[in-house]
Design a protein around this motif. Sequence first.
Motif, mmCIF file in Angstrom:
data_model
loop_
_atom_site.group_PDB
_atom_site.id
_atom_site.type_symbol
_atom_site.label_atom_id
_atom_site.label_comp_id
_atom_site.label_asym_id
_atom_site.label_seq_id
_atom_site.Cartn_x
_atom_site.Cartn_y
_atom_site.Cartn_z
ATOM 1 N N ASN A 149 0.956 -1.098 0.100
ATOM 2 C CA ASN A 149 -0.043 -0.015 -0.050
ATOM 3 C C ASN A 149 0.813 1.216 -0.110
ATOM 4 N N LYS A 178 -5.382 2.534 -6.798
ATOM 5 C CA LYS A 178 -6.298 2.168 -5.798
ATOM 6 C C LYS A 178 -5.865 1.187 -4.837
ATOM 7 N N ASP A 183 -3.696 5.786 -0.803
ATOM 8 C CA ASP A 183 -3.858 5.578 -2.350
ATOM 9 C C ASP A 183 -2.683 6.009 -2.947
ATOM 10 N N THR A 217 -2.142 1.985 -14.367
ATOM 11 C CA THR A 217 -3.490 2.284 -14.129
ATOM 12 C C THR A 217 -4.316 1.797 -15.621
ATOM 13 N N TYR A 241 -10.709 6.703 -13.464
ATOM 14 C CA TYR A 241 -9.391 6.545 -12.503
ATOM 15 C C TYR A 241 -8.813 7.786 -12.471
#
Lengths: 133, 101
Positions: free
Chosen positions: A34, A55, A60, A81, A87
């Motif tokens: 993360n 995400k 984030d 992405t 997005y």
Amino acid sequence: MNRKVLVIDDEQSVRNAFMLALEDTGSDVDTAENGSTGLEKFRNGSYDLVFLDLKMPVMDGATALRRIRELDQSVPVYIVTAFHQEYFAELKEAQRDGINFELLHKPVSGDDIRLVVEAALGGTAAREDKVDG
Amino acid sequence: MDKKYLLKLYIVGGTSHSERVVAEVRKICEEELDHHYVLEVIDVLEHPALAEDERIIATPTLIKVLPEPLRRVFGDLSDREAVVLGLDLRPLGDTPDTDVP
């Protein structure tokens, strides 16, 4: 000296894909699940290139991008992405604020990962498209 | 109609880095192709469907659409030799005829 690449993505399969693609290429791949963990690693390491998912839980990608840029203006950061408007809202805010980043299309193949890393760290990559049909 | 190269540059627009990339690509085009080119600059954040259709892997990517074959380079687009070789940019007399309306 090996190049150090940091891959921040909550999907284990994505982290594995980068590790597999870049083994034996002269790149040391470090991973985080993360943005918060990734930022901590970035703060304590010295990376040549960062791949960042958007995400993620805890922190984030857009927030992590801003924090990374507070620490380092020059390291190349690729946001990994899909290319869809839904997005891009937070990325457009970063863009408006003049934050530098690049995009890497998701999903991405092992060959593409190697090409992009070579291009980002070693110069320019070229490709001739096959003719469809 | 002029015979011209058609090039498309896919970037994340509006950043200092992308502005530098656009300037570098324009400089290469001007010096290698004189005025015999059309350069379209596409911001992927504004036009993701175009990037999707063009199968863009990463920004920045420079594509030579015409004359065929379609070729693409990405990464350090300030490397003139790599861009010229990668896209096979040659004086127009050495290329197949291509009309861009």
